[in-house]
Write an enzyme that holds these catalytic residues in place. Structure first.
Site, PDB file in Angstrom:
ATOM      1  N   SER A 226     -11.147 -30.817  -7.531  1.00  0.00           N
ATOM      2  CA  SER A 226     -12.581 -30.873  -7.242  1.00  0.00           C
ATOM      3  C   SER A 226     -13.348 -30.024  -8.243  1.00  0.00           C
ATOM      4  CB  SER A 226     -12.857 -30.348  -5.826  1.00  0.00           C
ATOM      5  OG  SER A 226     -14.235 -30.152  -5.605  1.00  0.00           O
ATOM      6  N   TYR A 239     -12.071 -23.930   1.115  1.00  0.00           N
ATOM      7  CA  TYR A 239     -11.826 -25.216   0.452  1.00  0.00           C
ATOM      8  C   TYR A 239     -11.758 -25.049  -1.059  1.00  0.00           C
ATOM      9  CZ  TYR A 239     -12.787 -29.967  -1.248  1.00  0.00           C
ATOM     10  OH  TYR A 239     -12.737 -31.170  -1.907  1.00  0.00           O
TER      11      TYR A 239
END
Length: 334
Positions: A226, A239
């Site tokens: 990501s 995360y």
């Protein structure tokens, strides 16, 4: 050959080129060649306006969320992705294959000729059924394996079931992820932290270990990282660090498995419109303007990354390993 015949042949070839400049001619001499004018041209679209732009409606779903209840509904390539046999005969297992990039990869892989097994959380059955139907519509084998990736025994069983049902395995896509927004580290319970770590870090570890004995030279492992691995935001503390870990395991494992002929690569999306956002991954304020901060002014759609997952699994990318391919709407990074 006379000049007249030479000119006639040249004229004929030029005519075909005028009809379809981008047609790929088969290198096999004597193969049938047919021009389909409907398939020859693609008109480029403005990437700024190709898909929905913010503001978006307020919406919230229980974790892990469903594609079928999102507004607007994400595009995974259900109608738009066209395959060309690049993965013919391959056998793929994709975690989180019911939605988001996993769903886009599953559809693309099937249309490129692969048989596909998808894993998903049991409450995502509604979305998973749609994906299974789409895979079967391509005449490919489709395998649905629901279960909780936070359980090591299930991860091992997942691989065993996929190998048995597909008759082997040569593509493993670790895509499933847990993302929950929190204003402060003080708001993250140990249970929350543990769930994120097990889904995003432990599960790939367990599935890769289980899959390796089945992967032969030429196989591919693909992880979903990501933009959060490179430019983490303050509200995705847990995360973001799992995606930094994902990026590193990809680079480390690629070096370890290169001598075995197994490639390991990753995809690093920017803001992409998936159930992660509407099931706790973003605040309502951020959701309404999701993706608006990018140079393109909108979030990405899962289908816009599908070709990256295909490329990383395809034979013509055989020199790519330890790489992170980014797609973040102009925000930079990989």
């Amino acid at each position: 050959m006379s000049d007249k015949k030479k000119i006639s042949r040249r004229t004929a070839i030029t005519g075909m080129g005028a009809i379809c400049l981008t047609t790929a001619f088969t290198p096999v001499l004597g193969a049938d060649f047919k021009i389909d004018e409907n398939d020859c041209s693609t008109i480029p679209e403005d990437p700024q306006t190709k898909y929905p732009r913010p503001p978006f409606k307020e919406q919230k779903q229980p974790w892990p969320g469903l594609v079928s209840k999102m507004d607007p509904r994400p595009d995974h390539g259900e109608k738009s992705y066209k395959g060309s046999g690049r993965l013919k005969g391959r056998k793929a297992l994709i975690t989180g294959g019911d939605s988001g990039m996993g769903r886009a990869a599953a559809i693309a892989y099937a249309r490129e000729g692969a048989d596909v097994a998808i894993n998903y959380y049991p409450t995502e059955e509604e979305d998973a059924k749609e994906v299974i139907q789409l895979i079967k519509a391509e005449g490919r084998k489709a395998v649905a394996i629901p279960g909780d990736l936070r359980d090591e025994k299930f991860c091992i069983s997942l691989v065993e079931q996929a190998v048995k049902a597909l008759g082997g395995l040569d593509i493993l896509v670790n895509n499933a992820a847990r993302q929950q927004t929190h204003d402060s580290i003080l708001d993250i319970t140990s249970e929350d932290f543990d769930a994120t770590m097990k889904t995003n870090i432990y599960a790939p570890f367990w599935t890769i270990k289980a899959a390796l004995p089945h992967l032969k030279p030429g196989s591919s492992i693909i992880g979903t990282s990501s933009v959060q691995a490179y430019t983490p935001t303050e509200d995705l503390y847990d995360y973001a660090q799992t995606k930094a870990a994902t990026t590193n395991y990809i680079k480390s494992l690629a070096k370890q498995l290169a001598p075995k002929g197994i490639r390991v690569n990753g995809v690093a999306p920017g803001p992409v419109w998936t159930p992660l956002q509407v099931s706790g991954g973003a605040t309502m304020e951020k959701l309404k303007q999701f993706g608006g901060q990018t140079p393109l002014g909108r979030p990405g759609q899962p289908v816009e990354l599908a070709s990256i997952y295909v490329q990383l699994a395809a034979e013509d990318a055989s020199y790519a390993t330890g790489q992170i391919y980014g797609s973040s709407g102009g925000e930079g990074n990989p």
